[in-house]
Design a protein around this motif. Sequence first.
Motif, short mmCIF file in Angstrom:
data_model
loop_
_atom_site.label_atom_id
_atom_site.label_comp_id
_atom_site.label_asym_id
_atom_site.label_seq_id
_atom_site.Cartn_x
_atom_site.Cartn_y
_atom_site.Cartn_z
N ARG A 1 6.55 11.65 0.01
CA ARG A 1 6.63 9.95 -0.31
C ARG A 1 4.78 9.44 -0.34
NH1 ARG A 1 11.09 11.48 0.80
NH2 ARG A 1 12.98 9.98 0.28
N THR A 2 4.07 10.46 -0.48
CA THR A 2 2.80 10.05 0.34
C THR A 2 2.79 9.17 -0.96
OG1 THR A 2 0.73 10.70 0.34
CG2 THR A 2 1.94 11.92 -1.15
N ASN A 3 2.80 9.16 -2.53
CA ASN A 3 1.89 7.78 -3.36
C ASN A 3 3.32 6.89 -3.46
OD1 ASN A 3 -0.19 9.23 -3.94
ND2 ASN A 3 0.60 11.00 -4.74
N GLN A 4 4.30 6.84 -2.41
CA GLN A 4 4.84 5.83 -2.45
C GLN A 4 4.75 4.66 -1.62
OE1 GLN A 4 9.36 7.37 -2.98
NE2 GLN A 4 10.00 5.36 -2.00
N THR A 5 4.98 3.47 -2.13
CA THR A 5 4.43 2.18 -2.23
C THR A 5 5.44 1.81 -0.73
OG1 THR A 5 5.58 0.44 -3.34
CG2 THR A 5 3.62 0.60 -4.12
N ALA A 6 4.46 1.65 0.34
CA ALA A 6 5.25 1.48 2.34
C ALA A 6 7.04 0.79 2.13
CB ALA A 6 4.33 0.75 2.64
N VAL B 1 0.20 14.52 10.73
CA VAL B 1 0.86 14.09 10.34
C VAL B 1 1.92 14.20 9.37
CG1 VAL B 1 1.51 11.62 9.36
CG2 VAL B 1 -0.09 11.70 11.25
N TYR B 2 1.76 14.62 9.05
CA TYR B 2 2.55 14.92 7.24
C TYR B 2 3.51 16.42 7.80
CZ TYR B 2 0.65 12.74 3.56
OH TYR B 2 -0.23 11.21 2.32
N MET B 3 2.72 17.33 9.01
CA MET B 3 3.10 18.11 9.33
C MET B 3 5.06 17.66 10.37
SD MET B 3 0.95 21.35 10.30
CE MET B 3 1.95 22.11 11.14
N ARG B 4 4.63 16.14 11.12
CA ARG B 4 5.13 16.14 11.94
C ARG B 4 6.22 15.07 11.31
NH1 ARG B 4 1.94 13.99 15.74
NH2 ARG B 4 2.33 16.54 17.64
N PHE B 5 5.95 14.51 9.99
CA PHE B 5 6.84 14.07 9.15
C PHE B 5 6.90 13.97 7.68
CE2 PHE B 5 4.33 11.23 12.78
CZ PHE B 5 5.73 10.63 13.37
N PRO B 6 7.54 15.52 7.68
CA PRO B 6 8.19 15.81 6.06
C PRO B 6 7.73 15.07 4.96
CG PRO B 6 9.17 16.67 7.76
CD PRO B 6 8.39 16.19 8.20
N ARG B 7 8.50 13.52 5.96
CA ARG B 7 9.15 12.97 4.51
C ARG B 7 7.71 11.74 3.95
NH1 ARG B 7 15.15 10.62 6.83
NH2 ARG B 7 14.44 12.09 8.82
N LEU B 8 6.97 11.92 5.05
CA LEU B 8 5.73 10.87 4.97
C LEU B 8 5.45 11.74 3.68
CD1 LEU B 8 4.95 9.14 7.72
CD2 LEU B 8 6.64 8.31 5.87
N LYS B 9 5.39 12.70 4.00
CA LYS B 9 4.74 13.68 2.38
C LYS B 9 5.30 13.94 1.32
CE LYS B 9 1.82 18.34 2.16
NZ LYS B 9 1.26 19.22 2.72
N LEU C 1 0.66 -1.08 -0.08
CA LEU C 1 0.09 0.05 0.05
C LEU C 1 0.65 1.57 -0.02
CD1 LEU C 1 -2.92 -0.69 2.51
CD2 LEU C 1 -2.57 -1.63 0.02
N THR C 2 -0.02 2.12 -0.47
CA THR C 2 1.15 3.29 -0.66
C THR C 2 1.31 4.15 1.03
OG1 THR C 2 -1.25 5.66 -0.97
CG2 THR C 2 0.04 3.69 -2.90
N VAL C 3 1.76 5.26 1.14
CA VAL C 3 2.47 5.59 2.25
C VAL C 3 1.24 6.28 2.75
CG1 VAL C 3 3.08 7.79 3.18
CG2 VAL C 3 4.78 6.75 2.16
N LEU C 4 0.07 6.10 1.75
CA LEU C 4 -1.23 7.72 1.95
C LEU C 4 -2.70 5.99 2.66
CD1 LEU C 4 -3.00 9.58 2.34
CD2 LEU C 4 -4.04 9.59 -0.06
N GLU C 5 -2.34 5.23 2.03
CA GLU C 5 -3.28 4.46 1.93
C GLU C 5 -2.57 3.75 3.49
OE1 GLU C 5 -4.33 2.79 -2.29
OE2 GLU C 5 -2.44 2.04 -1.22
N ASN C 6 -1.67 3.28 3.67
CA ASN C 6 -1.14 2.92 5.23
C ASN C 6 -2.25 3.77 6.09
OD1 ASN C 6 0.46 1.00 6.19
ND2 ASN C 6 1.57 1.27 3.65
N GLY D 1 13.93 4.09 8.55
CA GLY D 1 13.63 5.44 9.28
C GLY D 1 12.21 5.23 8.80
N GLU D 2 12.26 6.22 7.61
CA GLU D 2 10.58 5.89 6.73
C GLU D 2 9.67 5.01 7.21
OE1 GLU D 2 12.93 8.19 3.61
OE2 GLU D 2 11.95 6.31 3.02
N GLN D 3 9.96 3.55 7.56
CA GLN D 3 9.33 2.42 7.35
C GLN D 3 8.34 2.46 9.04
OE1 GLN D 3 9.35 -0.79 6.54
NE2 GLN D 3 9.71 -0.74 4.29
N GLN D 4 9.62 3.13 10.01
CA GLN D 4 8.92 3.19 10.85
C GLN D 4 7.77 5.71 11.95
OE1 GLN D 4 10.22 1.68 14.02
NE2 GLN D 4 8.43 2.90 15.02
N MET D 5 8.55 5.68 11.17
CA MET D 5 7.59 7.06 10.69
C MET D 5 6.82 6.49 10.40
SD MET D 5 10.47 9.95 9.19
CE MET D 5 12.55 9.73 10.07
#
Length: 235
Positions: A128-133, A118-126, A92-97, A139-143
């Motif tokens: 990568r919002t459409n990237q598969t987890a 969440v996106y403000m706290r973890f800007p890297r997730l924003k 699933l993508t970051v957003l879907e997770n 580190g990004e997976q932990q976030m």
Amino acid sequence: MLLEVKNLHVHYGVIHAIKGVSFNVEEGKIVTLIGSNGAGKTTILKTISQILNQTEGEILFLGNSMSDYQPHQIVKMGISQVPEGRRVFPDLTVLENLQMGAYYRKDKEAIAKDLETVYMRFPRLKERTNQTAGTLSGGEQQMLAMGRALMSHPKILLLDEPSMGLAPILVDEIFSIIDDIHRAGTTILLVEQNANRALHVSDYGYVLETGKIIAQGKATDLLNDEKVKEAYLSA
């Protein structure tokens, strides 16, 4: 009291993993369980979430027994767990997770607001919002796992070994985020093998050894306790 664990016993078949553990988590605090690998820390968190069943004892959340609830009902009550090893949905993508973290919620406007938080706290997730987890770094997976748990809008966040397997610079970042989440008002029960880092962000701590609590106290006191320092803080 937000969370009370009373005389908890847990078995894996004939193995007596947790032996009469009792502790409390006060609302608005960070409480940490420290101990060596295999001490029973993860087992306790899984039992609080009702992934495992206790064989004796009681777990109370806001004064209510949780023994008759299923794991998905525990989340709805306000308890969300970030499991050891992250356990994101890799396809699933970051957003879907993140949306999965809010699966039971119906308040669309509040969900959208929490997603932005969440996106403000973890800007890297924003980013990568459409990237598969499954393609994210550790580190990004932990976030992502932390962000997903926060999307349930928990009263208490259970964190299981959030620094495991991460580079030192990412460990610093994760503990800074934990402190930030706490300052924003979320109560945290932290399980962490890196006792030194855990105690530095916590209010109170319990030391677990082979399924029993052998010491407890204010985090600052445990940091200065010679026996605790020798056994858990010397590395």
